[in-house]
Design an enzyme around this catalytic site. Structure first.
Site, PDB file in Angstrom:
ATOM      1  CE1 TYR A 123      -3.489  -2.717   0.674  1.00 26.81           C
ATOM      2  CE2 TYR A 123      -2.439  -3.108   2.781  1.00 26.81           C
ATOM      3  CZ  TYR A 123      -3.348  -3.457   1.822  1.00 26.81           C
ATOM      4  OH  TYR A 123      -4.129  -4.564   2.015  1.00 26.81           O
ATOM      5  CE  LYS A 139      -6.448  -8.620   9.399  1.00 31.88           C
ATOM      6  NZ  LYS A 139      -5.191  -8.060   8.930  1.00 31.88           N
ATOM      7  CE1 TYR A 161      -8.829  -4.767   1.737  1.00 33.91           C
ATOM      8  CE2 TYR A 161      -8.659  -6.072   3.737  1.00 33.91           C
ATOM      9  CZ  TYR A 161      -8.126  -5.638   2.541  1.00 33.91           C
ATOM     10  OH  TYR A 161      -6.890  -6.084   2.150  1.00 33.91           O
ATOM     11  CG  ASP A 173     -13.660 -11.564   6.218  1.00 31.90           C
ATOM     12  OD1 ASP A 173     -12.907 -11.916   7.150  1.00 31.90           O
ATOM     13  OD2 ASP A 173     -13.274 -10.892   5.242  1.00 31.90           O
TER      14      ASP A 173
HETATM   15  C1  LIG Z   1     -11.982  -8.646   7.339  1.00 31.36           C
HETATM   16  C2  LIG Z   1     -10.752  -8.985   6.551  1.00 31.36           C
HETATM   17  N1  LIG Z   1     -10.808  -9.929   5.595  1.00 31.36           N
HETATM   18  C3  LIG Z   1      -9.726 -10.277   4.881  1.00 31.36           C
HETATM   19  C4  LIG Z   1      -8.505  -9.664   5.088  1.00 31.36           C
HETATM   20  C5  LIG Z   1      -7.317 -10.069   4.265  1.00 31.36           C
HETATM   21  O1  LIG Z   1      -6.397 -10.757   5.042  1.00 31.36           O
HETATM   22  P1  LIG Z   1      -4.872 -10.869   4.549  1.00 31.36           P
HETATM   23  O2  LIG Z   1      -4.297  -9.502   4.618  1.00 31.36           O
HETATM   24  O3  LIG Z   1      -4.252 -11.828   5.528  1.00 31.36           O
HETATM   25  O4  LIG Z   1      -4.898 -11.413   3.169  1.00 31.36           O
HETATM   26  C6  LIG Z   1      -8.400  -8.677   6.064  1.00 31.36           C
HETATM   27  C7  LIG Z   1      -7.132  -7.980   6.289  1.00 31.36           C
HETATM   28  O5  LIG Z   1      -7.071  -6.914   6.831  1.00 31.36           O
HETATM   29  C8  LIG Z   1      -9.552  -8.322   6.819  1.00 31.36           C
HETATM   30  O6  LIG Z   1      -9.517  -7.380   7.764  1.00 31.36           O
END
Ligand SMILES: Cc1ncc(COP(=O)(O)O)c(C=O)c1O
Length: 423
Positions: A18, A268, A145, A239
């Site tokens: 980014y 995470k 996201y 998610d």
């Molecule tokens: C809700 C959510 N889904 C998916 C992702 C993507 O995860 P990664 O960065 O491990 O690919 C993130 C990352 O910030 C997220 O916050």
């Protein structure tokens, strides 16, 4: 703040995330991290207010996780997950199935959140194919996201999701407002009724939309979305890559609405923030749909490093800590402290909202220049990544009271100064 860069720290070969590489400065060199603190190469320490993108839920370098990874390293750092098996992976799958709500019993491992989302999307499409239906779209939410890979960024809000330059590459999807008001609920139902036959699943970040602006919705809204999916015969993908493992005050955000998603994505904090690992977990109904005499009906996905034993050992150790240490009580205490200490900001003209959920504290500014405050936070000895119009805290769940006070104090100072400057 200027620092003497170590000789290895150049931007000759590393491409940063980014980042406009033409305009960036060097990142800060880190030599160690323990508890809630990051130690820089020049000896300074920073209190980490965002737990390395919300991963380090027990703080850095927790001795229990370190010991588990070290023991696993001695025995078996890696072996492929197809045709061969190892105890940490199978144990972790069984533990996740026990902890997750309902019959989310079938765990597919991968190595990042985005891939966990890709896996969930593929599972949903193929689930319907097994019912003889070609459903090729998803319904996702504005400000959502879900990651940076093709499927994941296609279900991310195009307006807030960082991928405007790739608009031509995006797979078209349906987007709705999180259905909070009656009008939004009616519109959501209308979309599901109009397009339900092509929608494989609704995908949501339960309770907190993270990277899209740290926006909260309540458990009642989440329960409404689950019920609407049931009414229209749609799968629901939760998610929980950000919200999973205590961040919102319960182990999983879905618990607060007493819902069971059909598929849940975790990553995470899964390994306590030590090693890359993700899991996509499906209910009995989704899992059994793939069973047939034909290999063509199997789920065709298999990341090379899926279920890496070191990462699974770290995740098992992290789950031990949720059992043996009062993590959720610590989140409740953190929420109360965040509420108390961020509240004065509510009065400032440059602040439009202050909100707290579990281990997340958000200060929403009137203008979208929050990222310009990053340097001021470093000068005050804290590590934060404000973005858009959001300054937020999501520190380790077991952060010491004094360290959290230092973080909130820095936020109050920096935001107050910025607010005065803009008066
Ligand atoms: C809700 C959510 N889904 C998916 C992702 C993507 O995860 P990664 O960065 O491990 O690919 C993130 C990352 O910030 C997220 O916050």
């Amino acid at each position: 703040m200027p620092f003497a860069a170590p000789s290895w720290l150049t931007l000759d070969h590393v491409w940063l995330p980014y980042t406009q590489m033409a305009a960036t400065t060097l990142p800060l060199p880190v030599v160690a991290a323990a508890g809630s603190c990051i130690t820089l190469a020049d000896g300074r320490t920073l209190i980490d207010g965002i737990a390395s993108w919300w991963t380090a839920c027990h703080g850095y370098n927790h001795p229990h996780i370190r010991a588990a990874v070290a023991a696993q390293l001695e025995q078996l750092p890696h072996v492929m997950f197809a045709g061969l098996a190892h105890e940490p992976g199978y144990e972790l799958a069984a533990r996740l199935a026990r902890l997750l709500p309902g019959d989310l019993n079938h765990v597919f491992f991968s190595e990042s959140g985005s891939v966990a989302v890709e896996v969930a999307l593929k599972m949903a499409v193929q689930f319907w194919r097994r019912q003889g239906q070609d459903r090729h779209r998803f319904l996702a939410f504005r400000h959502g996201y879900h990651g940076d890979t093709l499927g994941a960024f296609s279900v991310t809000d195009p307006a807030t999701g960082f991928h405007a330059a790739l608009a031509a590459y995006r797979v078209p999807q349906h987007f709705a407002d999180i259905p909070v008001t009656l009008a939004q609920r009616a519109e959501f139902e209308r979309l599901l009724a109009a397009h339900g036959s092509e929608i494989a699943a609704v995908i949501i970040e339960p309770l907190v939309q993270g990277a899209g602006g740290m926006r909260f919705h309540c458990a009642d809204t989440l329960a409404f979305i689950r019920a609407a999916c049931d009414r229209h015969g749609l799968l629901l993908i939760a998610d929980e890559i950000m919200t999973g493992f205590g961040r919102t005050g319960t182990l999983f955000a879905s618990e607060q609405a007493a819902i069971v998603p059909d598929i849940i994505c975790l990553s995470k904090a899964l390994t306590g923030g030590t090693l890359p690992l993700a899991a996509t977990v499906a209910t009995e109904q989704v899992f059994t749909a793939f069973q047939s005499p034909s290999v063509d009906d199997a789920f065709m996905h298999g990341p090379t490093f899926m279920g890496n034993p070191l990462a699974c050992a770290a995740a098992n150790a992290s789950l031990d800590l949720f059992e043996s240490e009062p993590r959720l009580a610590q989140v409740a205490a953190m929420a109360a402290q965040l509420e108390r200490e961020l509240a004065p900001l509510q009065e400032l003209p440059g602040v439009v909202d202050v909100r707290v959920m579990g281990g997340i504290g958000v200060v929403q500014l009137a203008t979208g220049e929050a990222s310009t405050l990053r340097g001021a936070f470093i000068e005050r000895g804290v590590w934060l990544r404000p973005f858009g119009n959001i300054v937020y805290l999501a520190p380790p769940l077991n952060i010491e009271h004094a360290d959290l006070a230092a973080l909130t104090g820095a936020v109050v100072d920096v935001v107050s100064n910025a607010s005065n400057t803009h008066d």
